[in-house]
Design a protein around this motif. Structure first.
Motif, PDB file in Angstrom:
ATOM      1  N   ALA A  21       0.975  -1.141  -0.216  1.00 27.79           N
ATOM      2  CA  ALA A  21      -0.026  -0.091   0.110  1.00 27.79           C
ATOM      3  C   ALA A  21       0.840   1.119   0.050  1.00 27.79           C
ATOM      4  CB  ALA A  21      -0.939  -0.070   1.306  1.00 27.79           C
ATOM      5  N   LEU A  22       1.802   1.321   0.716  1.00 31.26           N
ATOM      6  CA  LEU A  22       2.878   2.494   0.891  1.00 31.26           C
ATOM      7  C   LEU A  22       3.340   2.822  -0.505  1.00 31.26           C
ATOM      8  CD1 LEU A  22       4.545   1.952   4.261  1.00 31.26           C
ATOM      9  CD2 LEU A  22       3.221   3.836   3.805  1.00 31.26           C
ATOM     10  N   ALA A  23       3.717   1.565  -1.157  1.00 35.08           N
ATOM     11  CA  ALA A  23       4.534   1.846  -2.555  1.00 35.08           C
ATOM     12  C   ALA A  23       3.597   2.340  -3.579  1.00 35.08           C
ATOM     13  CB  ALA A  23       5.262   0.553  -2.897  1.00 35.08           C
ATOM     14  N   ASP A  24       2.238   1.850  -3.413  1.00 32.32           N
ATOM     15  CA  ASP A  24       1.138   2.425  -4.467  1.00 32.32           C
ATOM     16  C   ASP A  24       0.885   3.697  -4.020  1.00 32.32           C
ATOM     17  OD1 ASP A  24       1.293  -0.161  -5.805  1.00 32.32           O
ATOM     18  OD2 ASP A  24      -0.485  -0.843  -4.414  1.00 32.32           O
ATOM     19  N   ALA A  25       0.745   3.957  -2.532  1.00 34.32           N
ATOM     20  CA  ALA A  25       0.390   5.299  -2.378  1.00 34.32           C
ATOM     21  C   ALA A  25       1.398   6.639  -2.446  1.00 34.32           C
ATOM     22  CB  ALA A  25      -0.111   5.268  -1.091  1.00 34.32           C
ATOM     23  N   ALA A  26       2.826   5.886  -2.557  1.00 30.67           N
ATOM     24  CA  ALA A  26       3.733   6.944  -2.402  1.00 30.67           C
ATOM     25  C   ALA A  26       3.847   7.981  -3.673  1.00 30.67           C
ATOM     26  CB  ALA A  26       4.986   6.353  -2.306  1.00 30.67           C
ATOM     27  N   PRO A  27       3.865   7.454  -4.802  1.00 29.91           N
ATOM     28  CA  PRO A  27       3.681   8.479  -5.899  1.00 29.91           C
ATOM     29  C   PRO A  27       2.601   9.451  -5.576  1.00 29.91           C
ATOM     30  CG  PRO A  27       4.041   6.117  -6.697  1.00 29.91           C
ATOM     31  CD  PRO A  27       3.553   6.055  -5.356  1.00 29.91           C
ATOM     32  N   ALA A  28       1.551   9.054  -5.586  1.00 29.25           N
ATOM     33  CA  ALA A  28       0.424  10.329  -5.260  1.00 29.25           C
ATOM     34  C   ALA A  28       0.718  11.207  -4.340  1.00 29.25           C
ATOM     35  CB  ALA A  28      -0.872   9.517  -5.146  1.00 29.25           C
ATOM     36  N   TYR A  29       1.166  10.494  -3.217  1.00 32.65           N
ATOM     37  CA  TYR A  29       1.365  11.580  -2.023  1.00 32.65           C
ATOM     38  C   TYR A  29       2.645  12.599  -2.634  1.00 32.65           C
ATOM     39  CZ  TYR A  29       3.707  12.985   2.425  1.00 32.65           C
ATOM     40  OH  TYR A  29       4.279  13.729   3.307  1.00 32.65           O
ATOM     41  N   LEU A  30       3.637  11.935  -3.233  1.00 33.00           N
ATOM     42  CA  LEU A  30       4.679  12.816  -3.207  1.00 33.00           C
ATOM     43  C   LEU A  30       4.205  13.977  -4.555  1.00 33.00           C
ATOM     44  CD1 LEU A  30       7.686  10.266  -3.353  1.00 33.00           C
ATOM     45  CD2 LEU A  30       7.292  12.276  -1.828  1.00 33.00           C
ATOM     46  N   ARG A  31       3.477  13.577  -5.300  1.00 37.51           N
ATOM     47  CA  ARG A  31       2.957  14.393  -6.450  1.00 37.51           C
ATOM     48  C   ARG A  31       2.474  15.643  -5.731  1.00 37.51           C
ATOM     49  NH1 ARG A  31       1.864  10.324 -10.118  1.00 37.51           N
ATOM     50  NH2 ARG A  31      -0.031   9.893  -8.914  1.00 37.51           N
ATOM     51  N   GLY A 223      14.420  17.630  -4.226  1.00 37.28           N
ATOM     52  CA  GLY A 223      14.504  17.629  -2.605  1.00 37.28           C
ATOM     53  C   GLY A 223      14.135  16.421  -1.970  1.00 37.28           C
ATOM     54  N   GLU A 224      14.029  15.353  -2.595  1.00 37.62           N
ATOM     55  CA  GLU A 224      13.689  14.174  -1.958  1.00 37.62           C
ATOM     56  C   GLU A 224      14.958  13.582  -1.166  1.00 37.62           C
ATOM     57  OE1 GLU A 224      11.681  11.566  -4.218  1.00 37.62           O
ATOM     58  OE2 GLU A 224      10.803  12.923  -5.546  1.00 37.62           O
ATOM     59  N   LEU A 225      16.182  13.533  -1.726  1.00 35.95           N
ATOM     60  CA  LEU A 225      17.360  12.894  -1.046  1.00 35.95           C
ATOM     61  C   LEU A 225      18.365  14.130  -0.858  1.00 35.95           C
ATOM     62  CD1 LEU A 225      17.527   9.758  -3.567  1.00 35.95           C
ATOM     63  CD2 LEU A 225      16.347  10.037  -1.213  1.00 35.95           C
ATOM     64  N   THR A 226      19.397  13.579  -0.229  1.00 38.98           N
ATOM     65  CA  THR A 226      20.513  14.668   0.144  1.00 38.98           C
ATOM     66  C   THR A 226      21.861  14.249  -0.996  1.00 38.98           C
ATOM     67  OG1 THR A 226      21.507  12.878   1.697  1.00 38.98           O
ATOM     68  CG2 THR A 226      19.841  14.694   2.454  1.00 38.98           C
ATOM     69  N   ARG A 227      22.842  15.038  -0.597  1.00 41.23           N
ATOM     70  CA  ARG A 227      24.071  14.843  -1.350  1.00 41.23           C
ATOM     71  C   ARG A 227      24.833  13.634  -0.935  1.00 41.23           C
ATOM     72  NH1 ARG A 227      28.274  19.514   0.640  1.00 41.23           N
ATOM     73  NH2 ARG A 227      28.514  18.693   3.089  1.00 41.23           N
ATOM     74  N   THR A 228      24.531  13.124   0.044  1.00 40.37           N
ATOM     75  CA  THR A 228      25.240  11.986   0.641  1.00 40.37           C
ATOM     76  C   THR A 228      24.770  10.968  -0.093  1.00 40.37           C
ATOM     77  OG1 THR A 228      25.129  12.733   2.873  1.00 40.37           O
ATOM     78  CG2 THR A 228      25.489  10.312   2.508  1.00 40.37           C
ATOM     79  N   ASP A 229      23.566  10.825  -0.575  1.00 35.99           N
ATOM     80  CA  ASP A 229      22.966   9.669  -1.584  1.00 35.99           C
ATOM     81  C   ASP A 229      23.751   9.796  -2.876  1.00 35.99           C
ATOM     82  OD1 ASP A 229      20.455   8.628   0.058  1.00 35.99           O
ATOM     83  OD2 ASP A 229      20.396  10.844   0.046  1.00 35.99           O
ATOM     84  N   ALA A 427       9.326   3.534  -2.297  1.00 36.65           N
ATOM     85  CA  ALA A 427       8.289   3.508  -1.245  1.00 36.65           C
ATOM     86  C   ALA A 427       8.843   4.335  -0.086  1.00 36.65           C
ATOM     87  CB  ALA A 427       7.485   2.352  -1.013  1.00 36.65           C
ATOM     88  N   GLY A 428      10.085   4.772  -0.093  1.00 35.23           N
ATOM     89  CA  GLY A 428      10.606   5.526   1.004  1.00 35.23           C
ATOM     90  C   GLY A 428      10.922   4.509   2.059  1.00 35.23           C
ATOM     91  N   LEU A 429      10.955   3.290   2.006  1.00 35.00           N
ATOM     92  CA  LEU A 429      11.420   2.261   3.011  1.00 35.00           C
ATOM     93  C   LEU A 429      12.996   1.854   3.164  1.00 35.00           C
ATOM     94  CD1 LEU A 429       8.407  -0.112   2.890  1.00 35.00           C
ATOM     95  CD2 LEU A 429       8.771   1.779   4.273  1.00 35.00           C
ATOM     96  N   ARG A 430      13.620   2.196   2.076  1.00 35.20           N
ATOM     97  CA  ARG A 430      15.019   1.577   1.806  1.00 35.20           C
ATOM     98  C   ARG A 430      15.679   2.965   1.581  1.00 35.20           C
ATOM     99  NH1 ARG A 430      16.486  -3.195   3.766  1.00 35.20           N
ATOM    100  NH2 ARG A 430      14.440  -4.783   3.389  1.00 35.20           N
ATOM    101  N   SER A 431      17.216   2.935   1.887  1.00 29.47           N
ATOM    102  CA  SER A 431      18.078   4.097   1.530  1.00 29.47           C
ATOM    103  C   SER A 431      18.727   3.661   0.489  1.00 29.47           C
ATOM    104  CB  SER A 431      18.961   4.064   2.785  1.00 29.47           C
ATOM    105  OG  SER A 431      20.058   2.790   2.642  1.00 29.47           O
TER     106      SER A 431
END
Length: 577
Positions: A21-31, A223-229, A427-431
């Motif tokens: 559910a998080l993986a399906d909902a993440a794109p809409a939330y981020l949009r 703006g989702e990730l940092t320069r460390t990524d 989905a924002g669950l992994r780095s």
């Protein structure tokens, strides 16, 4: 217990539904939050392009059988060993010649001028005393001697037997060289095949990392990730570039080794075929090695040759018998007239009985026995080494087979990890680190399987080498096999005579026995062996090379310096008209 298992299974199902559910909902939330997911929703995980076992850069242009055939026919080291064996064949021909007749022609011419003393002068005719104060004589003589040995006390027969065994030992050494060469060709062929697939996987992994970096960069700009990524992804890319460069270097080195062995650069190599003659049980492997291992056969033949040398040494103290014919003519050289010369024709039977050699024959016999004892001990040493080689090769095959099964499961797990990690990452669950680690795990699993397949194939070839079955006659068809016996027969026929067989039979009647001595070993200890008391070494510091003076007599004296002339431009070569 059953209730606990059911509760755990329900929890896992609920967790999986939540992740989906998080993986399906993440794109809409981020949009709704910003426009960064316009990149994320369109981007898909780049697959690791895995080449199949049959993939080559175009159609195959060379097979392993062709490579082995080329190396067998034209490898310089193998050709040199064949010529060395041909030289050993001549030892056999020389031993046979010891019982063949020898002939020699000796021509002697002399001139003598004598100044006579009073007694000689008084005995000369008066006319000679008045006309010639000196006496001159000249003589010319020719002698032909033909010697046919009938018995050498068995020495010639022993030398012949030793030469035959030396030839057989040389043939086994040729088998050793052939097996080693074919094993190196197979190893290099498999190395190149491994290197090509490894390089392909490295490049595919690099493309996957680059595509991942593009996604990470896009999300960083959104703006989702940092320069460390970004730094994590860039670090993996740089490491992938370095390993790709090393893979290219390794491939170039193995291609160079292939050219040195086969005599030409490799083209597109076809997949390795299954090897024939592989045993199914360890007992069968030991039985084959006991009969066919070339090192063991060579050691046995060398022991037989040294045993024959014992008989040859003992025969030096025995009587010899030969027939000798002499034709002699001699007379005045000038004026020459054959009818005035004396002609002698002599037939002799010569029996030579040695009375004393000053201890030389006894010393030669003892020396031959000691060398034979060393060869007998060496047989056991070679047998132990053969057993070790068979066991090592067998275990290498077994280990590679087991690892292939494990690595196949590892590859499947790594593929699931790579795919699932990226979906959870979106989905924002992994780095970012998790994604990069999953990419590398899949790549490493694939490369490990490629390397293990190569190791399995080479281990099987090594097992055949230990068994004495890694030979062209055993693994190839249509390749003409070098026959060393043809040159041996040619050498034996050279200068042969009709009565050779009869004379050799007569000489064998007097051949002494090759009496061997018992093998000795150091005495057994009177008590249980123990180590001498150890000396505790104190903690020490680093060592430096001391200024040691050279030992006397080991260095030279510098010569006087010679002025160095300046280099001048080379003169042009002119062509004479």
């Amino acid at each position: 217990m059953q209730t606990a298992r059911m509760a755990m299974a329900a929890a896992l199902v609920a967790y999986g539904a939540l992740v989906g559910a998080l993986a399906d909902a993440a794109p809409a939330y981020l949009r709704r939050a910003d426009g960064a997911t316009h990149v994320s929703t369109r981007w898909r995980l780049p697959r690791l392009e895995i080449p199949s076992e049959d993939d080559t850069d175009g159609a195959p242009t060379e097979t392993l059988a062709e490579a082995l055939d080329a190396a067998y026919r034209a490898a310089p080291e193998l050709q040199a060993r064949r010529y060395e064996l041909r030289a050993t064949d001549e030892d056999y021909a020389q031993a046979l010649a010891e019982l063949r007749p020898s002939a020699q022609l000796q021509i002697t011419g002399n001139y003598t001028k004598t100044v006579p003393g009073r007694i000689t002068q008084a005995s000369r005719p008066l006319i000679d005393q008045l006309t010639s104060p000196t006496i001159s004589t000249n003589r010319l003589a020719a002698e032909v001697v033909i010697d046919q040995p009938l018995s050498t006390g068995g020495r010639a027969s022993a030398d012949t037997a030793a030469a035959r065994e030396a030839i057989f030992a040389g043939r086994q050494d040729l088998r050793v060289s052939e097996g080693d060469l074919l094993l190196r060709v197979i190893s290099t062929y498999a190395d190149i095949r491994r290197d090509v697939r490894t390089l392909g996987l490295r490049k595919a992994s690099l493309r996957q990392f680059e595509a991942t970096l593009q996604e990470v960069t896009a999300r960083r700009e959104a703006g989702e990730l940092t320069r460390t990524d970004i730094a994590q992804a860039a670090t993996q890319i740089n490491a992938a570039i370095a390993t790709t460069n090393f893979a290219e270097q390794q491939l170039a080195q193995d291609r160079s080794a292939y050219a040195a062995l086969v005599g030409r650069n490799p083209g597109n190599l076809a997949p390795e075929p299954a090897l024939p003659q592989l045993p199914h049980t360890l007992d069968a492997a030991f039985d084959l090695a006991q009969r066919l291992n070339p090192e063991l056969s060579q050691a046995i033949a060398e022991e037989r040759a040294s045993r024959a040398q014992i008989a040859a040494a003992r025969a030096l103290g025995r009587p010899t018998l030969s027939l000798r014919g002499i034709a002699r003519v001699g007379g005045q050289a000038t004026p020459f007239n054959l009818r005035n010369d004396d002609q002698d024709f002599i037939g002799q039977a010569v029996l030579t009985v040695p009375l004393s050699h000053g201890g030389r024959v006894g010393s030669l016999v003892e020396q031959a026995r000691d060398r034979n004892s060393a060869d007998r001990e060496r047989i056991e040493a070679v047998r132990r080494e053969m057993v070790r080689g068979v066991v090592d090769a067998w275990n290498a095959v077994m280990t590679a087979q087991r690892n292939l099964e494990i690595q196949a499961a590892q590859r499947e797990s790594a593929a699931t990890l790579d795919e699932g990690t990226f979906e959870e990452y979106r989905a924002g669950l992994r780095s970012t680190f998790d994604v990069l680690f999953a990419h590398g795990a899949l790549r490493d699993a694939e490369i490990a399987m490629v390397a293990t397949r190569r190791d399995l194939y080479v281990a099987q070839a090594s097992l055949l080498r230990q068994l004495g079955l890694l030979e062209v006659r055993a693994i190839l068809t249509q390749t003409p096999v070098y026959d060393p016996s043809a040159n041996t027969a040619k050498a034996a026929r050279r200068s042969g005579l009709p009565w050779d067989t009869a004379v050799r039979s007569l000489d064998r009647l007097g051949q002494p026995q090759a009496s061997q001595r018992g093998l000795e070993q150091p005495a057994l200890p009177v008590a249980a062996p123990q180590m001498i008391s150890a000396t505790n070494m104190p903690t020490i510091g680093p060592a430096t090379t001391p200024e040691l003076a050279p030992m006397p007599g080991t260095t030279g004296t510098p010569v006087s310096a010679v002025p160095v002339q300046p280099h001048s431009a080379p003169r042009k070569r002119t062509t004479r008209p």
